[in-house]
Design an enzyme around this catalytic site. Structure first.
Site, PDB file in Angstrom:
ATOM      1  N   ARG A  23       0.817  -1.222   0.000  1.00  0.00           N
ATOM      2  CA  ARG A  23       0.000   0.000   0.000  1.00  0.00           C
ATOM      3  C   ARG A  23       0.847   1.267   0.000  1.00  0.00           C
ATOM      4  NH1 ARG A  23      -1.959   1.621   4.360  1.00  0.00           N
ATOM      5  NH2 ARG A  23      -2.350  -0.388   5.325  1.00  0.00           N
TER       6      ARG A  23
ATOM      7  N   TYR B 243     -18.109  18.880 -11.754  1.00  0.00           N
ATOM      8  CA  TYR B 243     -18.469  17.503 -12.106  1.00  0.00           C
ATOM      9  C   TYR B 243     -19.505  17.005 -11.088  1.00  0.00           C
ATOM     10  CZ  TYR B 243     -17.364  12.551 -13.109  1.00  0.00           C
ATOM     11  OH  TYR B 243     -17.409  11.227 -13.433  1.00  0.00           O
TER      12      TYR B 243
ATOM     13  N   LYS C  82      -9.295   9.618 -18.003  1.00  0.00           N
ATOM     14  CA  LYS C  82      -9.626  10.304 -19.239  1.00  0.00           C
ATOM     15  C   LYS C  82      -8.402  10.365 -20.169  1.00  0.00           C
ATOM     16  CE  LYS C  82     -13.572  10.609 -17.244  1.00  0.00           C
ATOM     17  NZ  LYS C  82     -14.054  11.745 -16.451  1.00  0.00           N
TER      18      LYS C  82
HETATM   19  C1  LIG Z   1     -14.576  11.682 -15.169  1.00  0.00           C
HETATM   20  C2  LIG Z   1     -14.272  12.872 -14.393  1.00  0.00           C
HETATM   21  C3  LIG Z   1     -13.884  12.769 -13.051  1.00  0.00           C
HETATM   22  C4  LIG Z   1     -13.889  11.462 -12.300  1.00  0.00           C
HETATM   23  O1  LIG Z   1     -13.057  10.482 -12.808  1.00  0.00           O
HETATM   24  P1  LIG Z   1     -13.385   8.935 -12.523  1.00  0.00           P
HETATM   25  O2  LIG Z   1     -12.072   8.277 -12.791  1.00  0.00           O
HETATM   26  O3  LIG Z   1     -14.480   8.553 -13.461  1.00  0.00           O
HETATM   27  O4  LIG Z   1     -13.791   8.803 -11.090  1.00  0.00           O
HETATM   28  C5  LIG Z   1     -13.569  13.922 -12.376  1.00  0.00           C
HETATM   29  N1  LIG Z   1     -13.620  15.120 -12.972  1.00  0.00           N
HETATM   30  C6  LIG Z   1     -13.980  15.266 -14.252  1.00  0.00           C
HETATM   31  C7  LIG Z   1     -14.009  16.619 -14.847  1.00  0.00           C
HETATM   32  C8  LIG Z   1     -14.329  14.159 -15.002  1.00  0.00           C
HETATM   33  O5  LIG Z   1     -14.733  14.308 -16.266  1.00  0.00           O
END
Ligand SMILES: *Cc1c(COP(=O)(O)O)cnc(C)c1O
Length: 401
Positions: free
Chosen positions: A66, A120, A216
């Site tokens: 961890r 978000y 992303k």
């Molecule tokens: C998708 C997204 C997140 C969260 O990411 P996850 O990995 O899906 O939890 C946070 N902020 C923005 C702007 C996003 O588009």
């Protein structure tokens, strides 16, 4: 075994060179180009003396799964070296986990949090459903307010920013907001998922903690979920403490995927940016389209702020249709060939998503004449994407004839 080294200072190098070099300390990777994927819970110590030395300095080398393994440190160090002013980066199992842990790191009962109304949606839900019962109140502010002094109370402890904002793409005046916050000792946290450190360097603009959903653009292939938080030296100890105490951990396999994605991020973003701009300009001229919400377009209300602070754009934006309802969108969305319909974005493949703002806004009102559609422009050829959208908009308009 390799001991942890501070990440190399790559700031004098070009971006492509930095992306190819970051996180590749020879002591961590040995003679491999990439750090080996170490799946580990237990780390063995050869002697009692070695065990005791590790207990005295658990973050100086291998300790327990961890606390990280070389591949995870390589990704952390690579992300840190992309942000001038950063003391370090922590990784989380998702972008949402990075945001919630960063908020818990800086807030306590009795504090007030200010959140941009363009945040978000899961960020809002974390504040409203989990921070509230802990005695932390949240107020939402208009993302276009540049001097939010009037929103401050003596209890205001942190501001959560997101620029451009989710779904509607408002741009904050970051230097104005961070200067005001700094003067009052208020911590600023920015969700930088849209821009990545390649297009916006938040810490250089006064932000204390910069967050990315690596899910992303860094991942880039819609096959990994991960988040990161990168902090200044002042916030770094608190970020580490919350990360450890909440048991945040990522899989070494996922870290390897994210690090692989990072190597090509520069190339991919250039392509996402160029194709998205081509599609956005084409949509802006289409008779069925009311408006295109893309901060790199001169028509965008925050275009001047955008060109001042960002070095470029990426591939996510939205557009508003002149007429119709969400139900009417089926004629457009169901027949698209190159745009998948689904959540997330930033992958190599294009996505189209109908957006409903109900529940996502509380302090600002956005009145659109028709439905809002968000596009994530992938790495396909822009001409093919435009032809697909053109056929879709023809189908869409035909239902009103
Ligand atoms: C998708 C997204 C997140 C969260 O990411 P996850 O990995 O899906 O939890 C946070 N902020 C923005 C702007 C996003 O588009």
């Amino acid at each position: 075994m390799p001991r942890r080294q501070p990440p190399a200072d790559l700031s004098a190098l070009g971006l492509g060179t930095r992306l190819a070099t970051a996180g590749r300390e020879p002591r961590a990777t040995a003679r491999f180009v990439n750090p080996p994927v170490a799946r580990a819970s237990t780390i063995l110590f050869p002697t009692l003396a070695a065990l005791d030395a590790a207990i005295r300095a658990p973050d100086s080398g291998l300790y327990y799964g961890r606390r990280g393994t070389p591949g995870i440190w390589a990704l952390e160090d690579a992300l840190t070296s992309l942000e001038p002013g950063a003391a370090g980066t922590k990784l989380y199992p998702s972008g949402v986990a990075a945001i919630s842990t960063a908020l818990l790191a800086v807030l306590k009962a009795g504090d007030e949090l200010l959140v941009t109304d363009s945040a978000y949606e899961p960020t809002r839900l974390f504040a409203d459903q989990l921070l509230k019962p802990l005695g932390i109140t949240t107020r939402y502010f208009d993302p276009r307010t540049c001097h939010i002094t009037s929103d401050f109370t003596p209890e205001t402890r942190a501001i959560l920013l997101e620029s451009p904002g989710s779904l509607t793409f408002e741009v904050h005046d970051l230097p104005a907001i961070t200067a005001t916050a700094k003067a009052r000792g208020i911590t600023t946290i920015l969700d930088n998922t849209w821009a990545t450190p390649l297009r916006l360097q938040p810490l250089a603009l006064g932000v204390d903690i910069s967050i990315q959903a690596l899910t992303k653009y860094v991942g880039g292939h819609s096959d990994v979920m991960m988040g990161s938080a990168t902090a200044t030296a002042a916030l770094w100890p608190r970020l580490c403490r919350a990360h450890y105490r909440l048991g945040m951990n990522v899989s070494p396999d996922d870290a390897a995927l994210a690090l692989r994605g990072l190597r090509t991020l520069g190339l991919r973003l250039d392509r996402h940016e160029a194709s998205a701009l081509a599609v956005a300009r084409w949509l802006e001229a289409h008779p069925a389209v009311h408006s295109v919400l893309h901060p790199a377009l001169p028509s965008h209300p925050d275009h001047a702020l955008f060109t001042r602070d960002f070095s470029g754009a990426t591939g996510l934006f939205a557009f508003v249709l002149k007429r119709g309802t969400r139900a009417d969108l089926a004629t457009f969305l169901d027949g698209l060939h190159h745009f998948g319909m689904g959540f997330s974005w930033g992958g190599y493949e294009s996505l189209a998503l109908p957006v409903d703002l109900a529940g996502c806004r509380s302090s600002t009102r956005t009145a659109f004449p028709g439905p809002l559609v968000r596009l994530s422009i992938g790495l396909e050829d822009a001409a093919d994407l435009i032809a697909d959208l053109e056929a879709g908009l023809t189908r869409y308009q035909a239902q009103f004839a």
